[in-house]
Write an enzyme that holds these catalytic residues in place. Sequence first.
Site, short mmCIF file in Angstrom:
data_model
loop_
_atom_site.label_atom_id
_atom_site.label_comp_id
_atom_site.label_asym_id
_atom_site.label_seq_id
_atom_site.Cartn_x
_atom_site.Cartn_y
_atom_site.Cartn_z
N GLU A 364 -44.06 85.12 -60.56
CA GLU A 364 -44.40 84.05 -61.51
C GLU A 364 -43.14 83.36 -62.02
O GLU A 364 -42.99 83.08 -63.22
CB GLU A 364 -45.20 84.62 -62.70
O1 9MR Z 1 -50.22 80.37 -66.71
C1 9MR Z 1 -51.49 80.95 -66.92
C2 9MR Z 1 -52.29 80.10 -67.87
O2 9MR Z 1 -52.56 78.84 -67.29
C3 9MR Z 1 -53.59 80.80 -68.24
O3 9MR Z 1 -54.27 80.07 -69.22
C4 9MR Z 1 -53.31 82.21 -68.73
C5 9MR Z 1 -54.60 82.96 -69.00
O4 9MR Z 1 -55.34 83.12 -67.84
O5 9MR Z 1 -52.54 82.93 -67.78
C6 9MR Z 1 -51.30 82.34 -67.47
O6 9MR Z 1 -50.65 83.11 -66.49
C7 9MR Z 1 -50.21 84.40 -66.89
C8 9MR Z 1 -50.33 85.30 -65.69
O7 9MR Z 1 -51.66 85.31 -65.25
C9 9MR Z 1 -49.86 86.71 -66.00
N1 9MR Z 1 -48.52 86.69 -66.52
C10 9MR Z 1 -48.28 85.82 -67.63
C11 9MR Z 1 -48.74 84.40 -67.29
C12 9MR Z 1 -48.46 83.47 -68.45
O8 9MR Z 1 -49.24 83.83 -69.54
#
Ligand code: 9MR
Length: 455
Positions: A364
């Site tokens: 990520e």
């Molecule tokens: O970037 C993601 C965001 O758009 C979503 O709303 C959120 C909830 O589903 O998740 C974010 O992605 C996360 C990832 O799934 C896990 N690691 C942390 C990321 C940032 O919160």
Amino acid sequence: MLASLVFFLNACSKDDNETVETLETPVANAPKDVNDHGFKAKWNYVSYSKSYLLDVSTDENFTSILPNYNAKTVTDLNEVVVGLTGGTQYYYRVRAKNETQISDYSNVISVVTTGSSGIPEDPTFLKVKVNKLANPFFVGMAIKASQLINGSPYDVILKNEFSSISAEYEMKMDQISTASGVYNWTVADKIVAYGNANNINVHGHALVWHNAVPQWLKDFSGTNAEFAAEVKKYITDVVTHYAGKVKSWDVVNEAVDDSGAMRNTIFLQRMGPNYVKDCFQWARNAAIAAGDASLLLFYNDYATSTNTAKQDKVFSLLDDLKAAKVVDGVGFQMHNTYLSPTKAQIEADLNKAVAKGLKIHVSELDIQVNQFNDISTFTNERRLAQKAKYKEMVQLYNALPAANKYALTIWGMRDNESWIPFSTELNHPGNDWPLLYDSNFAVKSSHTGFLEGLD
Ligand code: 9MR
């Protein structure tokens, strides 16, 4: 007799001179009047000096000193440096000098000229360059289903530059599971089909995450054993549905908290400390039952490079999963900043995974430049610092043994769509520019940094 007297007098006067005239190391100060073509370099007065020797370089180690500023003699305490390129990183340092001595080098001052270098970013496509490597890896992008419209800028960039996709949120449990045994596949299917149709790897993110628990499961009133059965059913059904189509899954995301303990989630409370292993086992069983023996299973987490308690716990969890033969790799989220983690911290973290024979997904990646909210526009300093940090990450990843490489995934396409400024958990106070493309889909210096990291 006379000769020894002369020698004695000479020796005395030399000693006296040395005592009086030892040159201290000058202190260089922040520049003034920075403009597109130069700046005023400044430093403090050093007693007994007659002049100063100024070096200006484009690299911090002064291996590329500008010819006009290679130990340039200056008699003042500043010098207007001219003839530079806009939007470019420079460094300067000085030494003090008198008739007989030259001091040590001062501290190094970093300065970035204003304006634009006029040098266009490298237009090479990321995956094209990566695929020419001896040991290539997937270049991943976090996407949303709404972006995958044929001919959209997202679609064009994805097909040109990326070889893997992760759903930014639409393949999480709260999106797919609407009730016990009831699934909304529509959106997730669109994402998977897009990857499959375009020869783009699909990484599944994520089966079990405390921040994506559907309301019905939060409210579940059955016993703990029945709760576990629901989780098992979910994992089994999703892995089965996408068998052969999704090449890898984050099975459990963020099970360790920032103190290095198991995170106190509904899964820990309801299923006990072995829940992570159980989830991996269920995913593995489902894949094999569906005829997919090569599905890769990852444990995914954040901030392990800077938090050793957390790092230790994550790797001990991975040891357990390895002992049970249910894990293939580890996802390092790498929501980084232009200052942190350091190169050494990232390298040590990745090397631990190498030592354990795990596949590594930088899963990520984004690099904040405004975590302290101290800039209101994206400055040249931060632009270049971010470029260097992307380059460093890619260099470290690319240097991994072939067997440990899987994918390096960027968490979003355009700066203005990044999750970072909107995150309540991150408590990010201002705007940021953490990604590879600006709001017009134009490649940034960070993108060039990525490419340079492959050299
Ligand atoms: O970037 C993601 C965001 O758009 C979503 O709303 C959120 C909830 O589903 O998740 C974010 O992605 C996360 C990832 O799934 C896990 N690691 C942390 C990321 C940032 O919160």
